[in-house]
Design a protein around this motif. Structure first.
Motif, PDB file in Angstrom:
ATOM      1  N   GLU A  92      76.064  34.224  49.751  1.00  0.00           N
ATOM      2  CA  GLU A  92      76.997  34.766  48.755  1.00  0.00           C
ATOM      3  C   GLU A  92      76.172  35.567  47.767  1.00  0.00           C
ATOM      4  OE1 GLU A  92      80.398  31.278  48.641  1.00  0.00           O
ATOM      5  OE2 GLU A  92      78.878  31.306  47.071  1.00  0.00           O
ATOM      6  N   ILE A  93      76.704  36.700  47.325  1.00  0.00           N
ATOM      7  CA  ILE A  93      75.979  37.556  46.384  1.00  0.00           C
ATOM      8  C   ILE A  93      76.830  37.817  45.144  1.00  0.00           C
ATOM      9  CG2 ILE A  93      76.707  39.596  47.664  1.00  0.00           C
ATOM     10  CD1 ILE A  93      74.192  41.021  46.693  1.00  0.00           C
ATOM     11  N   SER A  94      76.163  37.764  43.983  1.00  0.00           N
ATOM     12  CA  SER A  94      76.800  38.073  42.697  1.00  0.00           C
ATOM     13  C   SER A  94      75.918  39.052  41.940  1.00  0.00           C
ATOM     14  CB  SER A  94      76.971  36.808  41.859  1.00  0.00           C
ATOM     15  OG  SER A  94      77.780  35.878  42.521  1.00  0.00           O
ATOM     16  N   ALA A  95      76.538  39.882  41.116  1.00  0.00           N
ATOM     17  CA  ALA A  95      75.812  40.805  40.235  1.00  0.00           C
ATOM     18  C   ALA A  95      76.281  40.547  38.819  1.00  0.00           C
ATOM     19  CB  ALA A  95      76.071  42.258  40.623  1.00  0.00           C
ATOM     20  N   ASN A  96      75.341  40.162  37.936  1.00  0.00           N
ATOM     21  CA  ASN A  96      75.687  39.833  36.544  1.00  0.00           C
ATOM     22  C   ASN A  96      76.869  38.860  36.486  1.00  0.00           C
ATOM     23  OD1 ASN A  96      73.620  41.519  35.857  1.00  0.00           O
ATOM     24  ND2 ASN A  96      74.889  43.066  34.889  1.00  0.00           N
ATOM     25  N   GLN A  97      76.808  37.853  37.313  1.00  0.00           N
ATOM     26  CA  GLN A  97      77.783  36.766  37.380  1.00  0.00           C
ATOM     27  C   GLN A  97      79.160  37.201  37.898  1.00  0.00           C
ATOM     28  OE1 GLN A  97      77.699  34.928  33.518  1.00  0.00           O
ATOM     29  NE2 GLN A  97      75.620  34.168  33.808  1.00  0.00           N
ATOM     30  N   VAL A  98      79.232  38.358  38.558  1.00  0.00           N
ATOM     31  CA  VAL A  98      80.471  38.807  39.186  1.00  0.00           C
ATOM     32  C   VAL A  98      80.287  38.676  40.697  1.00  0.00           C
ATOM     33  CG1 VAL A  98      82.027  40.754  39.578  1.00  0.00           C
ATOM     34  CG2 VAL A  98      80.998  40.410  37.316  1.00  0.00           C
ATOM     35  N   LYS A 132      72.207  37.533  42.093  1.00  0.00           N
ATOM     36  CA  LYS A 132      72.011  36.136  42.463  1.00  0.00           C
ATOM     37  C   LYS A 132      72.479  35.962  43.902  1.00  0.00           C
ATOM     38  CE  LYS A 132      73.002  31.329  41.389  1.00  0.00           C
ATOM     39  NZ  LYS A 132      73.729  30.381  40.566  1.00  0.00           N
ATOM     40  N   PHE A 133      71.668  35.257  44.689  1.00  0.00           N
ATOM     41  CA  PHE A 133      71.975  34.994  46.083  1.00  0.00           C
ATOM     42  C   PHE A 133      72.083  33.484  46.276  1.00  0.00           C
ATOM     43  CE2 PHE A 133      69.591  38.896  45.734  1.00  0.00           C
ATOM     44  CZ  PHE A 133      70.346  39.784  46.478  1.00  0.00           C
ATOM     45  N   ASN A 134      73.197  33.023  46.786  1.00  0.00           N
ATOM     46  CA  ASN A 134      73.401  31.610  47.122  1.00  0.00           C
ATOM     47  C   ASN A 134      73.412  31.481  48.634  1.00  0.00           C
ATOM     48  OD1 ASN A 134      73.718  30.388  44.518  1.00  0.00           O
ATOM     49  ND2 ASN A 134      75.695  31.418  44.375  1.00  0.00           N
ATOM     50  N   GLY A 149      68.451  32.193  44.914  1.00  0.00           N
ATOM     51  CA  GLY A 149      67.366  33.037  44.438  1.00  0.00           C
ATOM     52  C   GLY A 149      67.922  34.212  43.656  1.00  0.00           C
ATOM     53  N   TYR A 150      67.039  34.877  42.917  1.00  0.00           N
ATOM     54  CA  TYR A 150      67.443  35.961  42.026  1.00  0.00           C
ATOM     55  C   TYR A 150      66.623  37.215  42.293  1.00  0.00           C
ATOM     56  CZ  TYR A 150      69.604  32.186  39.383  1.00  0.00           C
ATOM     57  OH  TYR A 150      70.359  31.113  39.013  1.00  0.00           O
ATOM     58  N   PHE A 151      67.226  38.346  41.966  1.00  0.00           N
ATOM     59  CA  PHE A 151      66.515  39.623  41.995  1.00  0.00           C
ATOM     60  C   PHE A 151      66.955  40.400  40.763  1.00  0.00           C
ATOM     61  CE2 PHE A 151      65.769  44.029  43.371  1.00  0.00           C
ATOM     62  CZ  PHE A 151      64.458  43.921  43.802  1.00  0.00           C
ATOM     63  N   ASN A 161      63.017  46.376  51.001  1.00  0.00           N
ATOM     64  CA  ASN A 161      62.480  45.278  51.805  1.00  0.00           C
ATOM     65  C   ASN A 161      61.813  44.191  50.953  1.00  0.00           C
ATOM     66  OD1 ASN A 161      62.212  44.002  54.274  1.00  0.00           O
ATOM     67  ND2 ASN A 161      60.196  44.882  54.646  1.00  0.00           N
ATOM     68  N   GLN A 162      62.551  43.678  49.995  1.00  0.00           N
ATOM     69  CA  GLN A 162      62.054  42.641  49.094  1.00  0.00           C
ATOM     70  C   GLN A 162      62.348  41.242  49.633  1.00  0.00           C
ATOM     71  OE1 GLN A 162      60.402  43.083  45.897  1.00  0.00           O
ATOM     72  NE2 GLN A 162      60.077  44.965  47.046  1.00  0.00           N
ATOM     73  N   VAL A 163      61.422  40.323  49.373  1.00  0.00           N
ATOM     74  CA  VAL A 163      61.588  38.931  49.774  1.00  0.00           C
ATOM     75  C   VAL A 163      62.127  38.144  48.586  1.00  0.00           C
ATOM     76  CG1 VAL A 163      60.391  36.827  50.497  1.00  0.00           C
ATOM     77  CG2 VAL A 163      59.755  39.041  51.497  1.00  0.00           C
ATOM     78  N   ILE A 164      63.235  37.447  48.800  1.00  0.00           N
ATOM     79  CA  ILE A 164      63.812  36.580  47.777  1.00  0.00           C
ATOM     80  C   ILE A 164      63.551  35.140  48.232  1.00  0.00           C
ATOM     81  CG2 ILE A 164      65.895  35.927  46.501  1.00  0.00           C
ATOM     82  CD1 ILE A 164      65.089  38.894  46.169  1.00  0.00           C
ATOM     83  N   HIS A 165      62.815  34.405  47.434  1.00  0.00           N
ATOM     84  CA  HIS A 165      62.495  33.008  47.748  1.00  0.00           C
ATOM     85  C   HIS A 165      63.671  32.138  47.322  1.00  0.00           C
ATOM     86  CE1 HIS A 165      58.345  33.955  48.771  1.00  0.00           C
ATOM     87  NE2 HIS A 165      58.428  34.848  47.798  1.00  0.00           N
ATOM     88  N   MET A 166      64.263  31.475  48.296  1.00  0.00           N
ATOM     89  CA  MET A 166      65.405  30.610  48.039  1.00  0.00           C
ATOM     90  C   MET A 166      64.876  29.223  47.689  1.00  0.00           C
ATOM     91  SD  MET A 166      67.547  32.973  48.534  1.00  0.00           S
ATOM     92  CE  MET A 166      69.134  32.205  48.449  1.00  0.00           C
ATOM     93  N   LYS A 167      65.384  28.672  46.600  1.00  0.00           N
ATOM     94  CA  LYS A 167      64.872  27.385  46.117  1.00  0.00           C
ATOM     95  C   LYS A 167      66.000  26.369  45.981  1.00  0.00           C
ATOM     96  CE  LYS A 167      60.787  29.191  44.205  1.00  0.00           C
ATOM     97  NZ  LYS A 167      59.670  28.951  43.397  1.00  0.00           N
TER      98      LYS A 167
END
Length: 188
Positions: A92-98, A132-134, A149-151, A161-167
């Motif tokens: 799931e992806i959100s931008a500025n909590q949207v 934000k990526f869930n 994770g966040y970007f 081609n960025q790596v987002i570390h999911m925690k």
């Protein structure tokens, strides 16, 4: 001059009078249009009471920038949410909590190609957008969180081609690969 009737000899029929009145109406409309106030280089204020703007150059192309966020892959999920089976991950992806949307579910996999894009037209400066990526596991009853994770576009120099570390609870549980770019879209 020849057999042509003179101007004084022409008979005015009702049809000719009607055309003449229509031409007078057209001339009046053109005159009113010419009196319209031009308020910038591309628009003329309409004579309508609402004051709509009419493009002077109807063929003029208008372009707007749209941000595209592409999720390329989900990789190396280590967190188990189901006993004895691999997760059925999706993001799931959100931008500025949207909330923007979610990817398709990838069945029974800890690593998967995703290749899905989400488009954002924003009034905010793109450098102020935080993504934000869930990462979740699709289940029949309730989806299980795997990690997040966040970007932050304001903190990154490159967005390809960025790596987002999911925690999950401070521990890395997998990664997703993303790209963010801008596309020009013609508006009609």
């Amino acid at each position: 001059m020849g057999n042509s009737p003179s101007k004084d000899q022409l008979e005015v029929t009702p049809e000719v009078e009607e055309v003449s009145e229509t031409m007078d109406d057209v001339k009046q409309s053109v005159s009113e249009y010419e009196k319209a106030v031009i308020n910038d280089d591309r628009y003329v204020e309409s004579m309508e009471p609402e004051g709509d703007k009419i493009p002077l150059n109807e063929g003029e192309k208008q372009v707007e920038a749209v941000m595209r966020v592409t999720i390329h892959t989900i990789e190396d999920i280590t967190r188990e949410t189901d006993v004895g089976t691999n997760p059925d991950p999706f993001v799931e992806i959100s931008a500025n909590q949207v909330f923007l949307g979610a990817t398709q579910v990838k069945a029974n996999s800890t690593t998967a190609d995703v290749a899905e894009s989400f488009y954002i037209k924003t009034k905010t400066d793109p450098h102020k957008i935080k993504l934000k990526f869930n990462l979740k596991d699709k289940d029949h009853m309730e989806d299980d969180p795997i990690g997040h994770g966040y970007f932050d576009l304001g903190e990154e120099d490159t967005t390809s081609n960025q790596v987002i570390h999911m925690k999950w609870k401070g521990q890395e549980v997998g990664i997703i690969r993303i790209s963010v770019d801008f596309q020009n879209v013609v508006t009609v």
